[in-house]
Scaffold this active site. Structure first.
Site, PDB file in Angstrom:
ATOM      1  N   ASP A 212     -10.270   2.126   2.628  1.00  0.00           N
ATOM      2  CA  ASP A 212     -10.409   1.358   3.879  1.00  0.00           C
ATOM      3  C   ASP A 212     -11.225   2.107   4.932  1.00  0.00           C
ATOM      4  O   ASP A 212     -12.104   1.533   5.580  1.00  0.00           O
ATOM      5  CB  ASP A 212      -9.024   1.052   4.471  1.00  0.00           C
TER       6      ASP A 212
ATOM      7  N   LYS B 240       0.822  -1.228   0.000  1.00  0.00           N
ATOM      8  CA  LYS B 240       0.000   0.000   0.000  1.00  0.00           C
ATOM      9  C   LYS B 240       0.856   1.278   0.000  1.00  0.00           C
ATOM     10  O   LYS B 240       0.448   2.293  -0.562  1.00  0.00           O
ATOM     11  CB  LYS B 240      -0.961  -0.005   1.187  1.00  0.00           C
TER      12      LYS B 240
ATOM     13  N   ARG C 137       5.610   3.428  17.651  1.00  0.00           N
ATOM     14  CA  ARG C 137       4.994   3.410  16.308  1.00  0.00           C
ATOM     15  C   ARG C 137       3.657   4.139  16.304  1.00  0.00           C
ATOM     16  O   ARG C 137       3.305   4.799  15.337  1.00  0.00           O
ATOM     17  CB  ARG C 137       4.765   1.966  15.836  1.00  0.00           C
TER      18      ARG C 137
HETATM   19  P1  NAP Z   1       0.377  -4.224   9.547  1.00  0.00           P
HETATM   20  O1  NAP Z   1       0.640  -2.944   8.825  1.00  0.00           O
HETATM   21  O2  NAP Z   1       1.313  -5.365   9.374  1.00  0.00           O
HETATM   22  O3  NAP Z   1       0.310  -3.828  11.127  1.00  0.00           O
HETATM   23  C1  NAP Z   1       0.253  -4.832  12.074  1.00  0.00           C
HETATM   24  C2  NAP Z   1      -0.042  -4.248  13.461  1.00  0.00           C
HETATM   25  O4  NAP Z   1      -0.350  -5.339  14.334  1.00  0.00           O
HETATM   26  C3  NAP Z   1       1.109  -3.490  14.114  1.00  0.00           C
HETATM   27  O5  NAP Z   1       0.582  -2.410  14.844  1.00  0.00           O
HETATM   28  C4  NAP Z   1       1.715  -4.543  15.065  1.00  0.00           C
HETATM   29  O6  NAP Z   1       2.337  -3.987  16.204  1.00  0.00           O
HETATM   30  C5  NAP Z   1       0.467  -5.273  15.502  1.00  0.00           C
HETATM   31  N1  NAP Z   1       0.706  -6.647  15.965  1.00  0.00           N
HETATM   32  C6  NAP Z   1       1.126  -7.704  15.215  1.00  0.00           C
HETATM   33  N2  NAP Z   1       1.161  -8.814  15.975  1.00  0.00           N
HETATM   34  C7  NAP Z   1       0.734  -8.448  17.213  1.00  0.00           C
HETATM   35  C8  NAP Z   1       0.554  -9.162  18.439  1.00  0.00           C
HETATM   36  N3  NAP Z   1       0.807 -10.475  18.541  1.00  0.00           N
HETATM   37  N4  NAP Z   1       0.089  -8.488  19.515  1.00  0.00           N
HETATM   38  C9  NAP Z   1      -0.177  -7.161  19.435  1.00  0.00           C
HETATM   39  N5  NAP Z   1      -0.007  -6.425  18.311  1.00  0.00           N
HETATM   40  C10 NAP Z   1       0.440  -7.076  17.207  1.00  0.00           C
HETATM   41  O7  NAP Z   1      -1.067  -4.778   9.218  1.00  0.00           O
HETATM   42  P2  NAP Z   1      -2.340  -3.951   8.664  1.00  0.00           P
HETATM   43  O8  NAP Z   1      -2.293  -3.820   7.202  1.00  0.00           O
HETATM   44  O9  NAP Z   1      -2.467  -2.718   9.470  1.00  0.00           O
HETATM   45  O10 NAP Z   1      -3.543  -4.980   8.994  1.00  0.00           O
HETATM   46  C11 NAP Z   1      -3.971  -5.191  10.325  1.00  0.00           C
HETATM   47  C12 NAP Z   1      -5.181  -6.111  10.335  1.00  0.00           C
HETATM   48  O11 NAP Z   1      -6.287  -5.464   9.715  1.00  0.00           O
HETATM   49  C13 NAP Z   1      -4.973  -7.434   9.574  1.00  0.00           C
HETATM   50  O12 NAP Z   1      -5.585  -8.473  10.315  1.00  0.00           O
HETATM   51  C14 NAP Z   1      -5.722  -7.207   8.268  1.00  0.00           C
HETATM   52  O13 NAP Z   1      -6.211  -8.422   7.715  1.00  0.00           O
HETATM   53  C15 NAP Z   1      -6.866  -6.321   8.744  1.00  0.00           C
HETATM   54  N6  NAP Z   1      -7.464  -5.492   7.665  1.00  0.00           N
HETATM   55  C16 NAP Z   1      -8.766  -5.695   7.366  1.00  0.00           C
HETATM   56  C17 NAP Z   1      -9.394  -4.927   6.387  1.00  0.00           C
HETATM   57  C18 NAP Z   1     -10.842  -5.173   6.088  1.00  0.00           C
HETATM   58  O14 NAP Z   1     -11.323  -4.672   5.046  1.00  0.00           O
HETATM   59  N7  NAP Z   1     -11.580  -5.872   6.935  1.00  0.00           N
HETATM   60  C19 NAP Z   1      -8.668  -3.943   5.707  1.00  0.00           C
HETATM   61  C20 NAP Z   1      -7.324  -3.729   6.038  1.00  0.00           C
HETATM   62  C21 NAP Z   1      -6.728  -4.534   7.040  1.00  0.00           C
HETATM   63  P3  NAP Z   1       3.899  -3.603  16.239  1.00  0.00           P
HETATM   64  O15 NAP Z   1       3.996  -2.234  15.615  1.00  0.00           O
HETATM   65  O16 NAP Z   1       4.235  -3.640  17.680  1.00  0.00           O
HETATM   66  O17 NAP Z   1       4.628  -4.659  15.433  1.00  0.00           O
END
Ligand code: NAP
Length: 290
Positions: free
Chosen positions: A102, A66, A156
């Site tokens: 989003d 993205k 972050r």
């Molecule tokens: P991302 O950029 O990889 O960010 C991941 C986030 O999760 C970071 O803040 C990370 O924290 C945190 N994290 C990862 N593992 C963790 C754990 N075990 N405990 C606590 N925090 C944890 O991912 P993203 O693109 O933002 O997506 C996040 C979620 O939203 C995903 O599940 C994705 O499928 C979902 N999503 C859904 C939609 C929809 O349309 N429904 C759209 C977009 C995204 P740190 O900074 O500490 O590593």
């Protein structure tokens, strides 16, 4: 020949987008073909340009591209500017236009399907990754009174808020409905899970912890006091966060399938100029998953 679209990502095999857009096309009588495009981690731009040069009309962009899509797009919508990330590309004659749907998808799912009016609410988002980046502007535009971003790595969340505030000052489009830029102190804040405060009406899980079915290390009281817990992650079964929220005493919890369908409808509108009905598509996907 049908107009061609696809979702590009890595991995991308799991994506429900082809099924959603096929249903939108059938419902609205649009002649499109929508597939999946797996791009190498170091080959996003080449894959996009090959697809466009072969006649492709647009792409949805998912993890981890993205930010690259934002950098590559020749023009960007106001909400993509604020997010600093692009999940929708449309190939126009005068260049590619990047958008971010989003946040609009989340707001629509919360307000229209779930009936939660956001104006004046206190909202806590857990996680500070790409998904959170995309939803801050639309939540504030919907009138959220207090928005707290809490993350496992607190720095972050703090950086994300600083980035957003800088973007809002320099990139907020003319006529933006983003009220009060610069924002009043305290309306938007970043912190760690332990400093999330209390009294939030809505708690949104935007971490990727759900992929591994992990529990989040947050106090039960945060969830018990909310009227709704919303997991952006979605799955055929109850997600770990939905289970955690209900067990903690939150009266209502749901996953992010509705957001997925709504953000897809916003992309479809940007490409085809027609907004599909989302309720029947949401119901069909839910039934299919069950
Ligand atoms: P991302 O950029 O990889 O960010 C991941 C986030 O999760 C970071 O803040 C990370 O924290 C945190 N994290 C990862 N593992 C963790 C754990 N075990 N405990 C606590 N925090 C944890 O991912 P993203 O693109 O933002 O997506 C996040 C979620 O939203 C995903 O599940 C994705 O499928 C979902 N999503 C859904 C939609 C929809 O349309 N429904 C759209 C977009 C995204 P740190 O900074 O500490 O590593």
């Amino acid at each position: 020949m049908s107009d061609r679209y696809a979702v590009i990502g890595n991995p991308v095999a799991h994506s429900r987008s082809p099924s959603i857009h096929a249903r939108f096309a059938k419902q609205t009588g649009q002649d499109i073909e929508y597939g999946r495009l797996l791009a190498p981690l170091d080959g996003f731009v080449e894959a996009v340009e090959r697809f466009r040069d072969a006649g492709g009309r647009g792409l949805n962009v998912t993890l981890p591209f993205k930010l690259e899509a934002f950098a590559w797009a020749a023009r960007r919508s106001g909400r993509a500017q604020l997010a600093g990330a692009v999940n929708t590309l449309r190939f126009d004659r005068d260049g590619a236009r990047g958008d971010n749907t989003d946040g609009a998808g989340l707001v629509r799912d919360l307000e229209d399907r779930l009936g939660l009016a956001l104006a004046g609410r206190s909202v806590l988002i857990l996680g500070a990754g790409g998904a959170t980046r995309g939803v801050i502007g639309p939540l504030l535009e919907a009138g959220v009174a207090r928005l707290t971003i809490a993350n496992r790595t607190p720095s972050r969340a703090i950086e994300l808020v600083d980035d957003f505030l800088r973007a809002a000052e320099s990139r907020a489009p003319a006529g933006s409905a983003l009220p009060g830029t610069p924002l009043p102190a305290g309306r938007l804040r970043g912190c760690g899970f332990d400093d999330a405060g209390g009294g939030h009406d809505l708690v949104v899980n935007a971490t990727s912890a759900g992929l591994a079915g992990e529990r989040l290390p947050i106090a039960d009281a945060l969830l018990a006091g909310a009227v709704l817990a919303y997991d952006m992650f979605y799955a055929a079964r109850e997600t770990a966060f939905v289970a955690q929220a209900l067990a903690a005493g939150c009266p209502r919890a749901c996953d992010g399938l509705g957001m997925l369908v709504e953000q897809a409808a916003e992309s479809f509108l940007a490409w085809r100029g027609v907004r599909p009905l989302t309720a029947p598509v949401y119901e069909a996907l839910r039934a299919e998953a069950a």
